[in-house]
Design a protein around this motif. Structure first.
Motif, short mmCIF file in Angstrom:
data_model
loop_
_atom_site.label_atom_id
_atom_site.label_comp_id
_atom_site.label_asym_id
_atom_site.label_seq_id
_atom_site.Cartn_x
_atom_site.Cartn_y
_atom_site.Cartn_z
N LEU A 165 0.86 -1.18 0.00
CA LEU A 165 0.00 0.00 0.00
C LEU A 165 0.89 1.23 0.00
N VAL A 166 0.72 2.10 -0.99
CA VAL A 166 1.49 3.33 -1.06
C VAL A 166 0.52 4.50 -0.99
N PHE A 167 0.60 5.29 0.09
CA PHE A 167 -0.24 6.47 0.28
C PHE A 167 0.51 7.67 -0.30
N SER A 168 -0.02 8.27 -1.35
CA SER A 168 0.63 9.40 -2.01
C SER A 168 -0.21 10.66 -1.83
N GLY A 169 0.42 11.72 -1.35
CA GLY A 169 -0.26 12.99 -1.14
C GLY A 169 0.72 14.13 -1.29
N ALA A 170 0.41 15.25 -0.68
CA ALA A 170 1.28 16.42 -0.77
C ALA A 170 1.17 17.24 0.50
N SER A 218 -1.79 14.11 8.46
CA SER A 218 -3.25 14.20 8.37
C SER A 218 -3.68 15.45 7.62
N GLY A 219 -4.99 15.57 7.44
CA GLY A 219 -5.56 16.78 6.86
C GLY A 219 -5.44 16.89 5.36
N ARG A 220 -5.52 15.78 4.64
CA ARG A 220 -5.43 15.81 3.19
C ARG A 220 -5.97 14.50 2.62
N THR A 221 -6.20 14.47 1.33
CA THR A 221 -6.67 13.25 0.66
C THR A 221 -5.49 12.55 0.00
N TYR A 222 -5.41 11.25 0.23
CA TYR A 222 -4.33 10.44 -0.34
C TYR A 222 -4.86 9.56 -1.47
N GLN A 223 -3.99 9.37 -2.47
CA GLN A 223 -4.22 8.33 -3.47
C GLN A 223 -3.48 7.09 -2.98
N VAL A 224 -4.22 6.00 -2.76
CA VAL A 224 -3.62 4.79 -2.22
C VAL A 224 -3.50 3.75 -3.34
N ALA A 225 -2.27 3.49 -3.75
CA ALA A 225 -2.00 2.49 -4.78
C ALA A 225 -1.84 1.13 -4.11
N VAL A 226 -2.67 0.18 -4.54
CA VAL A 226 -2.66 -1.17 -3.97
C VAL A 226 -2.04 -2.10 -5.02
N SER A 227 -0.95 -2.78 -4.65
CA SER A 227 -0.29 -3.66 -5.60
C SER A 227 0.20 -4.92 -4.91
N LYS A 228 0.45 -5.94 -5.70
CA LYS A 228 1.00 -7.19 -5.17
C LYS A 228 1.95 -7.77 -6.21
N ASP A 229 3.09 -8.20 -5.72
CA ASP A 229 4.13 -8.76 -6.59
C ASP A 229 4.50 -7.79 -7.70
N GLY A 230 4.51 -6.49 -7.36
CA GLY A 230 4.93 -5.48 -8.31
C GLY A 230 3.88 -5.08 -9.33
N ALA A 252 1.23 21.01 2.41
CA ALA A 252 0.50 22.23 2.05
C ALA A 252 1.21 23.01 0.96
N ASP A 253 2.53 22.95 0.93
CA ASP A 253 3.29 23.69 -0.08
C ASP A 253 3.51 22.87 -1.35
N LYS A 254 2.75 21.80 -1.52
CA LYS A 254 2.75 20.94 -2.71
C LYS A 254 3.93 19.97 -2.77
N THR A 255 4.78 19.94 -1.75
CA THR A 255 5.85 18.95 -1.71
C THR A 255 5.23 17.55 -1.58
N ALA A 256 5.73 16.61 -2.40
CA ALA A 256 5.14 15.27 -2.44
C ALA A 256 5.35 14.52 -1.13
N LEU A 257 4.36 13.74 -0.76
CA LEU A 257 4.42 12.87 0.41
C LEU A 257 4.16 11.44 -0.04
N SER A 258 4.83 10.47 0.59
CA SER A 258 4.59 9.08 0.27
C SER A 258 4.84 8.23 1.51
N PHE A 259 3.87 7.36 1.83
CA PHE A 259 3.98 6.47 2.98
C PHE A 259 3.62 5.06 2.52
N ARG A 260 4.32 4.05 3.05
CA ARG A 260 4.21 2.71 2.49
C ARG A 260 4.22 1.64 3.57
N ASP A 261 3.46 0.57 3.32
CA ASP A 261 3.56 -0.63 4.16
C ASP A 261 3.12 -1.83 3.32
#
Length: 752
Positions: free
Chosen positions: A463-468, A493-505, A470-479
Motif C-alpha cells: 500500500l502506497v499512500f501518495s499525497g502532498a 493528516s488533513g489531506r486526501t491520499y491516493q492509495v495504490a494497492v499492488s502485489k508482486d509489483g 500544504a506547499d505541494k511537496t510530495a508525500l509518500s507512505f508505504r507498508d
C-alpha cells in the motif's frame, strides 16, 4: 489605518459631501441618508455609516458614491462584500473617486488577489506626482502584496480554528490570555456586553461607545467546558474597568497577577492582583521607566518577574511602536531604564505584542514591518546565546499570517498550540480569536480483503499512500500487509491520499482516501481496503487440507503423508512462506475452539519443522469455529470443519505446474530461472518421488528426479539461453548455470 488611507478617506468624504448636495434629482430622504452616512464616514465611524448607505442603496441600487463609500466601510467587517461594492461602483462610474485604483488595490489585497492588487497600486502610483509622499507608502503596499503572494504560495501545514460564537462576536475580540492549566481564557472584547467607561451595560445614553463608533474594550473570562467548547464569558471589568479601553495582556505569578492595558495617560501598562476571595483588586500602573505620556501597549513579563518586554511609542519620532526590555533585581522593585530590542526586531513601522517561549529562547511578536503580508504579521526571533542577541525576525508564514492584521500570538501552557487574534475571511465579524495547531500524523491501520467475498485477507500487498504537503511537496507512505492482511502507516493528516494497492509489483487498483485533520500524534483511523484480487498462489495448497478427530489435535497417518508433500513443496520453493490456519467444528465454546484451532495449527508446524522447514517461513493463526467450510449440521460436515488449511503468504512460486500430472493437485513439471548477474537461482521440483521430463512452451527442456527416501531433488534445464543444474538436499541448494555465451555461474545457499 495608515496615513495614506486616512488622507484618502478625508478627500473622498469631501467629494461625497459635495455630490450629496449637488443631486437635486434624489429624494429628500435619500439625500439626508447619504449626508448622514458621509458624516460618519468622515469620522471613520464605519459601523454607524453603513446603515445609512444601505438605506440609500435600497432606494437607489446604482448610486455609485454610496456603493464606493459603503465598500470602504465594509473592509473591516466583510471583505468580500467590500470588493463587490467598490468594483460595482467603479463599473457604474469609472471616476467615482480619483483614488478608486488605490481602494481597488486595497480590497483585492485583502481578498488574496495579489497580482490584481499590485496592478491597481501601480496604476494609482502613475497618477501621483514625482515628489508625492504617498509614493513611498504605495511602494510598501506593492511589496506587501508581493510578500503575501510568496507566503500564500508556500503555506505551512497548520490548522487554524475559530474559537466559535461563544467567544467571538460580530465585534472585535483579541488579546487572548490562557491560564496555566489551560482551563480559563481571559480575553478582550468590544462586543455588546461591555460596560465601557460608565461601568454599566453599554448603550448610547451611558456613553460607552468610543469615537470610532465601536464599544469600548473590556476584559472577559470564560471557563473551558471541553476541547471544543467554552462557558458563556463573564465580564471582569467591574474593578478592572478604567475610563475607556481595558485589555488583557498576560497572567503570571501562578495566575495570581494580571498584566493589562488601560488607555489612561494615552495608554499605559498596569498590574492587577487577585484578592483573598479570588476577585481582582484595583490595577496599579507600572513605574515611570515603563509608562510615559506616549502609548504603551502590550507587554510580557518573565516567570521570575524580573524582565519585562513591552511596546512603546516613547522613543520614536512619529509615535510608531518599538519593542523594549527592562529589568529589575527582584519581583517587587521598580523596573530600571528600558533598552531597545535592536534592529533585528524593531522597524520604522509598528512592532508590538511581545511574547517569550517558556524556555526563554524564542520571541514572538507582531509587526507592520519586515516582510509582512500586510498589516500586522506574527514574527519570531531566536535568541543567540553566544552573541547574546536576538536573531533576525522570521515571518511565521501563511496560514498563521494573512493579508490583514494578525497579532497577539500566545502559546498554550504546554506549547503544543497557540492562540492569536486576526481579521480573517470566514470569521464572525471583526477580529476573532483563533487557535493555531501544527497538523500532526494520524495512524492508519486496517486489513486488505478480497472484494470477492470480503472476508479473505490478502497478505503481501503493498500500500502506497501518495499525497502532498500544504506547499505541494510530495508525500509518500508505504507498508506491506502481514500474514493476516494487516498494515499500519503513520501519514500526515488533513489531506486526501491516493492509495495504490499492488502485489508482486503489479498494480491492483488505486483508491482515494481522505484523512481528516489531526492535531495530536495519538489519532488512529481504521481503514480496510477491499480490492478485486484473487491470491492465485493459494492454489499451491488448495487440496492440501489435513483433518482431525473430534476434540483432538493429534496428526492422523494420512495427515503425515500430506505434510510430507507440503514439506517437499516448501523445500522446492524456497522463496515462499506459508500460514497454517487451524479450524474447528462448533461442538464447544468459541473460546475453547480458538485454543483447539491453535493447537491444530501448531501440530502441523511442529511436524514441518522436523522435516527441515525453517520456522521463520511459517506462521499460525486460529479461527476456531468462525470460518466453517460447511454448515455444522452433520457428522460429515463437522469433519470438514475440523481441519488445517495452508496458504502462501509471502514470495512467488517459481512455476505454474500441471495440476493433473500427479493426481495430488501438484504438477510434475519444474522450471529453473537464473539471473547470472545476481547469481540467484530458484527451482521448482516434482512433488512426489520419481523422475520426469517436461518440455515447456518456450522449448525449454526440464528433467527432474526426487529420491525415494530423502528430500533430495535434482533439476536440469536446457534452453536457447543456457543450461542449469541444481540439487536441493536437507535445506541446501547447489546450482550451476551456463548462459548462451558460455559464461558460468555457481551458487550454494540455504533455502530455508
Amino acid at each position: 489605518m495608515d496615513n495614506l488611507s486616512r488622507r484618502l478617506l478625508q478627500a473622498s468624504c469631501a467629494v461625497a459631501l459635495t455630490a450629496a448636495v449637488a443631486a437635486p434629482a434624489q429624494a429628500q430622504s435619500t439625500r439626508k441618508d447619504l449626508k448622514t452616512g458621509n458624516k460618519f464616514f468622515e469620522q471613520e465611524n464605519y459601523r454607524a455609516a453603513l446603515p445609512y448607505y444601505e438605506k440609500v442603496l435600497a432606494k437607489d441600487p446604482n448610486n455609485a458614491k454610496a456603493l464606493f463609500n459603503a465598500g470602504i466601510s465594509y473592509m473591516s467587517f466583510d471583505k468580500e462584500k467590500a470588493s463587490d461594492y467598490i468594483y460595482k461602483a467603479q463599473k457604474l462610474k469609472p471616476k467615482v473617486s480619483k483614488d478608486v485604483e488605490y481602494w481597488l488595490g486595497r480590497v483585492d489585497h485583502l481578498n488574496y488577489n495579489f497580482d490584481e492588487a499590485v496592478a491597481h497600486f501601480q496604476a494609482y502610483n502613475a497618477t501621483l506626482k514625482k515628489n508625492d509622499q504617498r509614493k513611498e507608502e504605495l511602494a510598501q503596499l506593492i511589496q506587501h502584496s508581493k510578500n503575501a503572494k510568496q507566503q500564500f504560495n508556500s503555506p505551512k501545514d497548520i490548522f487554524v480554528k475559530n474559537l466559535g460564537p461563544t467567544i467571538n462576536t460580530q465585534f472585535s475580540e483579541h488579546s487572548p490570555v490562557i491560564s496555566s492549566d489551560d482551563k480559563m481564557l481571559i480575553f478582550t472584547s468590544r462586543g455588546e456586553n461591555v460596560t465601557g467607561a460608565a461601568g454599566k451595560p453599554s448603550d448610547k445614553k451611558n456613553k460607552s461607545i468610543a469615537a470610532d463608533g465601536e464599544y469600548y474594550e473590556d476584559i472577559f473570562e470564560a471557563k473551558r467546558v471541553d476541547d471544543e467548547n467554552w462557558e458563556k464569558p463573564r465580564s471582569l471589568s467591574g474593578v478592572l474597568n478604567g475610563k475607556g479601553h481595558d485589555a488583557s495582556t498576560q497572567l503570571f505569578d501562578n495566575d495570581t497577577k494580571l498584566l493589562m492595558y488601560r488607555n489612561d495617560n494615552n495608554g499605559d501598562i498596569f498590574v492587577a492582583e487577585k484578592g483573598p476571595t479570588g476577585e481582582w483588586t484595583a490595577p496599579k500602573p507600572l513605574g515611570g521607566n515603563i509608562n510615559s505620556k506616549s502609548y504603551e501597549g502590550d507587554a510580557y513579563i518573565t516567570p521570575d518577574g524580573k524582565t519585562l518586554y513591552f511596546a512603546t511609542g516613547r522613543y520614536s519620532e512619529d509615535g510608531t511602536l518599538d519593542l523594549y526590555v527592562a529589568t529589575r533585581p527582584d519581583a517587587t522593585s521598580d523596573f530600571g531604564p528600558a533598552k531597545s530590542m535592536g534592529g533585528a526586531i524593531n522597524t520604522k513601522y509598528d512592532d508590538d505584542s511581545p511574547y517569550i517561549s517558556k524556555d526563554g529562547k524564542t520571541l514572538y511578536f507582531s509587526s507592520r514591518g519586515h516582510n509582512t503580508m500586510g498589516g500586522y504579521d506574527i514574527f519570531k526571533s531566536d535568541f543567540d546565546s553566544v552573541g547574546r542577541r536576538w536573531g533576525q525576525a522570521q515571518n511565521m508564514g501563511y496560514p498563521i499570517n494573512t493579508p490583514d492584521d494578525d497579532s497577539y500570538y500566545r502559546l498554550s501552557p504546554d506549547g503544543s498550540y497557540a492562540y492569536l487574534s486576526s481579521y480573517r475571511i470566514g470569521g464572525y465579524g471583526e477580529k476573532d480569536i483563533y487557535t493555531i495547531n501544527y497538523i500532526k500524523n494520524a495512524n492508519i491501520k486496517g486489513q486488505v480483503f478480497s472484494s470477492k467475498d470480503s472476508t479473505t485477507v490478502i497478505p503481501g500487498v503493498e500500500l502506497v499512500f501518495s499525497g502532498a504537503q500544504a506547499d505541494k511537496t510530495a508525500l509518500s507512505f508505504r507498508d506491506i500487509t502481514k500474514t493476516d492482511g494487516s498494515y499500519q502507516v503513520a501519514v500526515l493528516s488533513g489531506r486526501t491520499y491516493q492509495v495504490a494497492v499492488s502485489k508482486d509489483g503489479k498494480n491492483i487498483e488505486t483508491q482515494e482516501f481522505p484523512v481528516p485533520v489531526s492535531t495530536n500524534d495519538s489519532t488512529t483511523i481504521v481503514k480496510n481496503f477491499y480490492v478485486n484480487y484473487i491470491d492465485t498462489t493459494s492454489a499451491l495448497f488448495a487440496t492440501k487440507n489435513i483433518y482431525f478427530d473430534t476434540d483432538k489435535y493429534k496428526l492422523r497417518p494420512e495427515s503425515i503423508t500430506t505434510l510430507n508433500e507440503i514439506s517437499q513443496v516448501l523445500t522446492a520453493q524456497p522463496g515462499i512462506s506459508i500460514s497454517v490456519e487451524g479450524h474447528c467444528d462448533s461442538r464447544n465454546t468459541d473460546e475453547y475452539n480458538m485454543v483447539l484451532g491453535q493447537n491444530r495449527a501448531d501440530a502441523a508446524v511442529n511436524y514441518l519443522k522436523k522435516q527441515g522447514i525453517a520456522e521463520t517461513r511459517m506462521t499460525t493463526v486460529s479461527y476456531g469455529e468462525r470460518r466453517p467450510a460447511a454448515p455444522n449440521d452433520s457428522p460429515e460436515n463437522m469433519q470438514l470443519n475440523r481441519r488445517d488449511e495452508f496458504k502462501v503468504v509471502g514470495g512467488t512460486p517459481t512455476s505454474s505446474t500441471d495440476a493433473g500430472a500427479t493426481g495430488t493437485g501438484m504438477g510434475a513439471g519444474a522450471t529453473t530461472t537464473t539471473d547470472a548477474s545476481s547469481t540467484t537461482t530458484t527451482t521448482a521440483a516434482p512433488l512426489t518421488p520419481g523422475k520426469s521430463k517436461v518440455k515447456m512452451a518456450d522449448g525449454t527442456k526440464v528433467k527432474t528426479k526426487v529420491d525415494e527416501d530423502s528430500d533430495k531433488v535434482k533439476v536440469k534445464t536446457k534452453s536457447t539461453e543456457g543450461d542449469t543444474k541444481t540439487k536441493t538436499k536437507n535445506g541446501e541448494l547447489d546450482g550451476k548455470a551456463k548462459d548462451a555465451s558460455g559464461e558460468k555461474t555457481k551458487i550454494k545457499t540455504k533455502v530455508e
